[in-house]
Write a protein that holds these residues in place. Structure first.
Motif, short mmCIF file in Angstrom:
data_model
loop_
_atom_site.label_atom_id
_atom_site.label_comp_id
_atom_site.label_asym_id
_atom_site.label_seq_id
_atom_site.Cartn_x
_atom_site.Cartn_y
_atom_site.Cartn_z
N GLN A 263 3.36 13.75 -10.08
CA GLN A 263 4.44 14.73 -10.24
C GLN A 263 5.00 14.67 -11.67
O GLN A 263 5.22 15.71 -12.30
N LEU A 264 5.21 13.47 -12.19
CA LEU A 264 5.72 13.33 -13.55
C LEU A 264 4.71 13.83 -14.58
O LEU A 264 5.08 14.42 -15.59
N ARG A 265 3.44 13.62 -14.30
CA ARG A 265 2.40 14.10 -15.21
C ARG A 265 2.41 15.63 -15.28
O ARG A 265 2.34 16.22 -16.36
N THR B 93 0.84 -1.21 0.00
CA THR B 93 0.00 0.00 0.00
C THR B 93 0.87 1.25 0.00
O THR B 93 0.62 2.20 -0.76
N GLU B 94 1.88 1.26 0.86
CA GLU B 94 2.78 2.42 0.92
C GLU B 94 3.49 2.64 -0.40
O GLU B 94 3.61 3.76 -0.90
N ARG B 95 3.96 1.56 -1.00
CA ARG B 95 4.67 1.67 -2.28
C ARG B 95 3.73 2.17 -3.39
O ARG B 95 4.11 3.02 -4.19
N VAL B 96 2.52 1.66 -3.42
CA VAL B 96 1.55 2.11 -4.42
C VAL B 96 1.26 3.60 -4.24
O VAL B 96 1.20 4.36 -5.22
N GLU B 97 1.10 4.04 -3.00
CA GLU B 97 0.85 5.46 -2.75
C GLU B 97 2.03 6.32 -3.21
O GLU B 97 1.84 7.39 -3.79
N ARG B 98 3.25 5.87 -2.95
CA ARG B 98 4.44 6.59 -3.42
C ARG B 98 4.46 6.66 -4.95
O ARG B 98 4.75 7.71 -5.54
N LEU B 99 4.14 5.53 -5.58
CA LEU B 99 4.13 5.50 -7.04
C LEU B 99 3.06 6.42 -7.61
O LEU B 99 3.27 7.09 -8.64
N LEU B 100 1.92 6.49 -6.96
CA LEU B 100 0.85 7.39 -7.42
C LEU B 100 1.28 8.86 -7.30
O LEU B 100 1.01 9.66 -8.19
N ARG B 101 1.95 9.20 -6.20
CA ARG B 101 2.46 10.57 -6.03
C ARG B 101 3.50 10.89 -7.10
O ARG B 101 3.50 11.97 -7.69
N GLN B 102 4.38 9.94 -7.33
CA GLN B 102 5.42 10.15 -8.34
C GLN B 102 4.79 10.28 -9.73
O GLN B 102 5.21 11.13 -10.52
N HIS B 103 3.79 9.47 -10.01
CA HIS B 103 3.10 9.55 -11.30
C HIS B 103 2.47 10.93 -11.50
O HIS B 103 2.59 11.53 -12.58
N LEU C 58 4.11 20.68 -18.17
CA LEU C 58 4.92 21.90 -18.25
C LEU C 58 5.91 21.83 -19.41
O LEU C 58 6.10 22.81 -20.14
N LEU C 59 6.53 20.69 -19.60
CA LEU C 59 7.48 20.54 -20.70
C LEU C 59 6.77 20.64 -22.05
O LEU C 59 7.30 21.24 -22.99
N ALA C 60 5.56 20.11 -22.15
CA ALA C 60 4.80 20.21 -23.39
C ALA C 60 4.48 21.67 -23.69
O ALA C 60 4.55 22.11 -24.85
N GLN C 61 4.15 22.46 -22.66
CA GLN C 61 3.91 23.89 -22.86
C GLN C 61 5.17 24.59 -23.35
O GLN C 61 5.12 25.45 -24.24
N GLN C 62 6.31 24.24 -22.77
CA GLN C 62 7.57 24.85 -23.19
C GLN C 62 7.89 24.49 -24.64
O GLN C 62 8.35 25.34 -25.41
#
Length: 74
Positions: free
Chosen positions: A23-25, A11-21, A30-34
């Motif tokens: 953030q990457l999104r 559960t903890e790992r999935v939550e970390r991965l969701l937060r990271q996802h 932002l990069l697409a706008q640039q």
């Protein structure tokens, strides 16, 4: 305190991965706008360059023909 169960660890790992996802999104958006802004800037610069080349070509066409051939004999 008991050791975390494997379910808790997953559960903890999935939550970390969701937060990271997320953030990457956001970073990707932002990069697409640039990229879009830089593409527009590039297109604008290419257009300005083309216009400047056309003006230079027009000025070159207005220059008198080279008359050095008659000056060389004197």
């Amino acid at each position: 305190m008991p050791a975390p169960s494997s379910i808790d660890q997953v559960t903890e790992r999935v939550e970390r991965l969701l937060r990271q996802h997320e953030q990457l999104r956001r970073t990707n958006a932002l990069l697409a706008q640039q990229v879009m802004a830089l593409t527009q800037e590039r297109d604008s610069l290419k257009s300005r360059l083309q216009a400047a080349r056309a003006r230079v070509d027009a000025l070159l066409d207005r220059l008198p023909a080279n008359q050095n051939s008659s000056d060389d004999t004197a």
